[in-house]
Design a protein around this motif. Structure first.
Motif, PDB file in Angstrom:
ATOM      1  N   LEU A 359       0.839  -1.208   0.000  1.00  0.00           N
ATOM      2  CA  LEU A 359       0.000   0.000   0.000  1.00  0.00           C
ATOM      3  C   LEU A 359       0.870   1.253   0.000  1.00  0.00           C
ATOM      4  O   LEU A 359       0.579   2.218  -0.721  1.00  0.00           O
ATOM      5  CB  LEU A 359      -0.914   0.022   1.226  1.00  0.00           C
ATOM      6  N   ALA A 360       1.919   1.214   0.811  1.00  0.00           N
ATOM      7  CA  ALA A 360       2.811   2.383   0.851  1.00  0.00           C
ATOM      8  C   ALA A 360       3.409   2.612  -0.538  1.00  0.00           C
ATOM      9  O   ALA A 360       3.476   3.742  -1.032  1.00  0.00           O
ATOM     10  CB  ALA A 360       3.898   2.169   1.898  1.00  0.00           C
ATOM     11  N   LYS A 361       3.770   1.491  -1.178  1.00  0.00           N
ATOM     12  CA  LYS A 361       4.341   1.600  -2.526  1.00  0.00           C
ATOM     13  C   LYS A 361       3.284   2.135  -3.507  1.00  0.00           C
ATOM     14  O   LYS A 361       3.542   3.056  -4.295  1.00  0.00           O
ATOM     15  CB  LYS A 361       4.824   0.218  -2.965  1.00  0.00           C
ATOM     16  N   GLY A 362       2.073   1.561  -3.439  1.00  0.00           N
ATOM     17  CA  GLY A 362       0.995   1.971  -4.353  1.00  0.00           C
ATOM     18  C   GLY A 362       0.631   3.431  -4.162  1.00  0.00           C
ATOM     19  O   GLY A 362       0.364   4.152  -5.122  1.00  0.00           O
ATOM     20  N   ALA A 363       0.631   3.858  -2.905  1.00  0.00           N
ATOM     21  CA  ALA A 363       0.258   5.250  -2.639  1.00  0.00           C
ATOM     22  C   ALA A 363       1.353   6.184  -3.145  1.00  0.00           C
ATOM     23  O   ALA A 363       1.096   7.280  -3.633  1.00  0.00           O
ATOM     24  CB  ALA A 363       0.053   5.441  -1.150  1.00  0.00           C
ATOM     25  N   HIS A 364       2.582   5.700  -3.058  1.00  0.00           N
ATOM     26  CA  HIS A 364       3.712   6.534  -3.465  1.00  0.00           C
ATOM     27  C   HIS A 364       3.859   6.580  -4.984  1.00  0.00           C
ATOM     28  O   HIS A 364       3.969   7.636  -5.593  1.00  0.00           O
ATOM     29  CB  HIS A 364       4.982   5.972  -2.811  1.00  0.00           C
ATOM     30  N   SER A 365       3.776   5.401  -5.630  1.00  0.00           N
ATOM     31  CA  SER A 365       4.079   5.332  -7.069  1.00  0.00           C
ATOM     32  C   SER A 365       2.845   5.165  -7.955  1.00  0.00           C
ATOM     33  O   SER A 365       2.971   4.994  -9.154  1.00  0.00           O
ATOM     34  CB  SER A 365       5.027   4.154  -7.344  1.00  0.00           C
ATOM     35  N   GLY A 366       1.691   5.115  -7.346  1.00  0.00           N
ATOM     36  CA  GLY A 366       0.462   4.944  -8.139  1.00  0.00           C
ATOM     37  C   GLY A 366       0.063   3.487  -8.239  1.00  0.00           C
ATOM     38  O   GLY A 366       0.925   2.592  -8.142  1.00  0.00           O
ATOM     39  N   PRO A 367      -1.250   3.219  -8.443  1.00  0.00           N
ATOM     40  CA  PRO A 367      -1.744   1.837  -8.432  1.00  0.00           C
ATOM     41  C   PRO A 367      -1.099   0.948  -9.481  1.00  0.00           C
ATOM     42  O   PRO A 367      -0.965  -0.263  -9.264  1.00  0.00           O
ATOM     43  CB  PRO A 367      -3.250   1.980  -8.684  1.00  0.00           C
ATOM     44  N   ASP A 368      -0.647   1.523 -10.592  1.00  0.00           N
ATOM     45  CA  ASP A 368      -0.050   0.663 -11.631  1.00  0.00           C
ATOM     46  C   ASP A 368       1.204  -0.041 -11.137  1.00  0.00           C
ATOM     47  O   ASP A 368       1.532  -1.129 -11.605  1.00  0.00           O
ATOM     48  CB  ASP A 368       0.250   1.481 -12.885  1.00  0.00           C
ATOM     49  N   ALA A 369       1.864   0.587 -10.178  1.00  0.00           N
ATOM     50  CA  ALA A 369       3.092  -0.022  -9.650  1.00  0.00           C
ATOM     51  C   ALA A 369       2.793  -1.321  -8.902  1.00  0.00           C
ATOM     52  O   ALA A 369       3.683  -2.151  -8.712  1.00  0.00           O
ATOM     53  CB  ALA A 369       3.793   0.967  -8.716  1.00  0.00           C
ATOM     54  N   ILE A 370       1.544  -1.488  -8.475  1.00  0.00           N
ATOM     55  CA  ILE A 370       1.199  -2.730  -7.745  1.00  0.00           C
ATOM     56  C   ILE A 370      -0.011  -3.408  -8.410  1.00  0.00           C
ATOM     57  O   ILE A 370      -0.779  -4.108  -7.754  1.00  0.00           O
ATOM     58  CB  ILE A 370       0.921  -2.453  -6.240  1.00  0.00           C
TER      59      ILE A 370
END
Ligand SMILES: CN1c2c(nc(N)[nH]c2=O)NC[C@@H]1CNc1ccc(C(=O)N[C@@H](CCC(=O)N[C@@H](CCC(=O)N[C@@H](CCC(=O)O)C(=O)O)C(=O)O)C(=O)O)cc1
Ligand SMILES: N[C@@H](CCS)C(=O)O
Ligand SMILES: [Zn+2]
Length: 761
Positions: A359-370
């Motif tokens: 979630l931290a990654k998705g919030a930081h880089s956008g949903p496409d990143a996850i």
């Protein structure tokens, strides 16, 4: 946006922690080796969190028994009866408080908010508290030097600690705050000097119903603490519900506020959106369920995060579980025995931390990143939802007829009581036990052999019958009046029923700490619950065939099965409780049809499931009472329904306990030193009642005189002809010798009491 955790299961992947504690207590592990073993577990736990990419790792959440006991001993809050004379309490004193000794009764133990975790209740006495060790600092140093982890020390907040303690009056509360404030101040100053950036202060009491004056006290505490160590950032952490005083809480002079966005009924989110969030603070966003075992709906959570981000800048948000992960098992990855549809939908502590990091990654880089993880999580939830186990036609049909299902016994209490007296003619002050007898290593290992296929069904059944026979003989020899079969065939009172009802699944290793070294493996209710075949009839009927004394049939009630399981999240808990109740009713009827005249339906977990908000309590009690009655009301008048509850404070729920309409109830009182008895002073309870006369959680054998005093105390407020004599709870954790000696003393104390009270009856 940072990923953060609030607490990690302390028991280890294979319950190494439990095994170490028990080995130490039994003298098989020396103290030095014990410390080394616990340190290894602690470091492994921290390392795992680091490997999972968690930015803020809690330290100091690990314990040798319980974190409230740790806090009490850290402040030298040790009752005088343990012979403590100041300084850092040694390990013997620490465990004496938790477990009792021959000379001193253990401290009371009670449920941690609405969970199945028990904490040791601190007893405040006149002695001035002192800082005997700075535990959070020690934990911080260890994580840093051993693993290079810059941990976030966790400490139980002052107000929560005091509210969970006993031994003071309402008028003395403020003076206790003043006594503890300098100690909390010192802990924080030392952490500040050490260069600690963040400290997590857990104040879950803030989600319970508090009045405005209490909120002022909380503000006073944090005003003072903020000045003590201005260089250290405080994350004031709440969990298990929404905070009522949102505005006041977010205005406290701390650097971060942790809120639960899972178990808050949407109220925390609403508050942030409507009232905003201070720009100078960090929001600890509890978005991953720390109490349940289901994979999160990551897409929905990202949407919630977006909503939060409208009010709180992303770099001011910690993504975290809703509470400590103490309440979920360690890892779902090992559960290869589960059906893939179910396994894929599960997330235990390890998987939850993966979700936090994602979630931290998705919030930081956008949903496409996850993207692929989002898809997998959505797919696994959907597949489970469509599975046949969630669409059992007969269960759905039965549920549509719920309104017409009987939930009232035919005769009233008096009619039933007369029928029971006629049927059994029990003596004054009948003696009984709560159900289980010692689960010896021999019993557990026999079950293990049977499970592994080393023993045949017949071999195991014969073994269980031998145990039952032995204990029917022992109960007769001891002179008890109402017998039990002993529950030898049960691994756990909830897991056992779950294994036999449809709609439940079992993990191989999904253990969670319950109290001290004792763990439970909560079943997972993933589908519709249905009775498939009688579950307890064989053993009960066999036991009854060996004696003329009545043998109680022994079932775990619908609310307890619900509250001690991990429950599907697509239906209300109320609905699931009714499904379980109807399934159990089939078992009650099967027992009655087999000639069993007394049936005990245990409901120890009713009290702990009570909502933390006072205003929601009655609604919960109403449906739990209905579930119990759905399960027990179809029996004839001459059948006696018993129930049993333990560990709790029942003061405010006596009406509902009475409304269960059980003919006899047994309740814990001895560890709380008889406090419950006061509740009956102003209450006319008209059914049979047994207030536990000795504590089964302690290896200590109670003396005849002590039991006599417990009986006397109870009979000051209850009539002798309604009173039953029994221990506080089941004896499964006790050793053979302790059990026999304790019961012998109980029977002897009863005989003396019978002489004393016969005339008054
Ligand atoms: C009444 N209580 C209960 C609560 N919740 C429940 N779900 N159940 C409860 O009874 N909450 C409130 C209280 C808490 N009290 C207790 C009391 C006792 C225990 C307890 O004894 N737990 C045991 C585990 C019980 C169990 O399932 N045992 C299994 C064996 C599992 C096991 O340990 N296997 C070993 C091998 C065993 C061998 O070979 O000998 C292994 O896997 O390594 C069984 O009996 O089959 C505990 O050990 O902590 C819990 C809560
Ligand atoms: N019948 C159960 C109740 C525990 S709460 C037992 O005796 O262990
Ligand atoms: Zn109990």
């Amino acid at each position: 946006m940072k990923s953060s955790n609030l607490g990690y299961p302390r028991i280890g992947e294979k319950r190494e922690w439990k095994k170490a504690l028990e080995a130490y207590w039994s003298g098989k592990l020396e103290e030095e080796a014990f410390h080394a073993e616990l340190k290894a577990i602690r470091l492994r736990n921290l390392k795992k969190q680091k490997e999972q990419g968690i930015d803020c790792i809690p330290v100091g959440d690990f314990s040798y028994y319980d974190h409230i006991l740790d806090t009490a001993t850290m402040f030298g809050i040790v009752p005088g009866r343990f012979g403590y004379e100041g300084g850092k309490p040694d390990l013997q004193t620490y465990y004496a408080m938790a477990r009792g000794t021959r000379e001193a009764t253990a401290c009371a133990m009670t449920k941690w908010f609405n969970t199945n975790y028990h904490y040791i209740v601190p007893e405040l006495e006149d002695r001035q508290p002192q800082l005997t060790a700075n535990r959070p600092l020690e934990a911080y140093r260890e994580a840093k030097t051993e693993l290079g982890i810059e941990g976030r020390p966790v400490i139980v907040g002052l107000y929560t600690f005091l509210k969970l303690s006993k031994g003071y009056t309402a008028e003395e509360l403020e003076s206790w705050i003043d006594r503890l404030l300098p100690l909390y101040g010192q802990v924080l100053r030392e952490l500040e000097t050490e260069g600690v950036e963040w400290v997590q202060i857990d104040e879950p009491i803030l989600v319970t119903t508090l009045d405005q004056d209490e909120m002022k006290l909380v503000a006073r505490i944090y005003d003072k603490l903020a000045k003590e160590a201005p260089g250290v950032k405080l994350l004031l952490q709440t969990y298990f519900e929404a905070v009522d005083y949102y505005k006041e809480v977010v205005a406290l002079p701390v650097h971060g506020i942790g809120l639960d966005f899972v178990h808050d009924g949407g109220r925390n989110l609403k508050a942030v959106r409507e009232l905003g969030f201070p720009s100078d603070k960090v929001l600890g966003a509890g978005l991953i369920d720390g109490r349940g075992v289901w994979r999160a709906d990551l897409t929905e959570i990202l949407e919630t995060l977006n909503k939060l981000a409208e009010k709180v800048p992303a770099d001011h948000i910690f993504v975290q579980p809703s509470c400590s992960l103490l309440h979920v098992p360690v890892s779902a990855a090992q559960e290869q025995g589960l059906e893939p549809t179910l396994r894929e939908a599960l997330a235990f502590a390890g998987e939850k931390l993966e979700e936090v990091a994602l979630l931290a990654k998705g919030a930081h880089s956008g949903p496409d990143a996850i993207r692929s993880e989002l898809d997998t999580s959505a797919r696994s939830r959907q597949t489970l939802q469509q599975s046949p186990s969630r669409n059992r036609r007969q269960v759905h049909e039965r549920m549509t007829e719920l309104a017409s299902q009987p939930s009232t016994r035919q005769g009233n209490v008096q009619t039933r009581r007369e029928a029971h007296q006629k049927r059994w003619n029990l003596p004054l002050l009948p003696t009984t036990t709560i159900g289980s007898f010692p689960q010896t290593p021999e019993i557990r290992s026999s079950r293990q052999k049977w499970r592994k296929g080393e023993w045949s069904d017949a071999q195991y059944e014969t073994f269980i019958q031998e145990q039952i026979k032995t204990w029917i003989g022992l109960q007769a020899e001891l002179g008890l009046d109402v017998f039990v079969h002993g529950e030898f065939e049960r691994n756990d009172m909830v897991e056992f029923f779950g294994e036999k009802l449809a709609g439940f699944a079992f993990t191989a290793n999904g253990w969670v700490q319950s109290y001290g070294s004792r763990c439970v493996k909560p079943p997972i209710i993933y589908g519709d619950v249905e009775f498939t075949a009688p579950m307890t009839v064989t053993e009960t009927v066999y036991a009854q065939s060996l004696t003329a004394a009545p043998v109680k049939g022994m079932l775990t009630g619908p609310v307890t099965i619900l509250n001690w399981s991990f429950v599907r999240d697509d239906k209300s808990r109320e609905e699931v409780a009714y499904q379980i109740a109807l399934a159990l009713r089939d078992e009650v009827e099967a027992l009655e049809a087999s000639g069993i005249g007394m049936i005990q339906v245990d409901e120890p977990a009713i009290r702990e499931g009570l909502p933390l908000k006072r205003e929601q309590g009655q609604q919960y009690l109403d449906w739990t009472v209905r579930a119990f009655r759905l399960c027990t009301s179809t029996v004839k008048d001459e059948t006696q329904i018993h129930t049993h509850m333990c560990y709790s404070d029942f003061h405010n729920i006596i009406d509902s306990i009475s409304a269960l309409d059980a003919d006899v109830i047994s309740i814990e009182t001895s560890r709380s030193h008889g406090e419950l008895i006061e509740s009956f002073e102003a209450y006319t309870y008209d059914k049979g009642i047994g207030l536990g006369v000795f504590d089964i959680h302690s290896p200590r054998v109670p003396q005849v005189e002590e039991i006599g005093l417990m009986i006397d105390r109870a009979l000051r407020v209850l009539a002798p002809d309604q009173f039953w004599i029994n221990p506080d709870c089941g004896l499964k954790t006790r050793k053979y010798e302790e059990t026999i000696a304790s019961l012998r003393n109980m029977v002897q104390a009863t005989e003396q009491a019978r002489e004393k009270y016969a005339v008054k009856a």
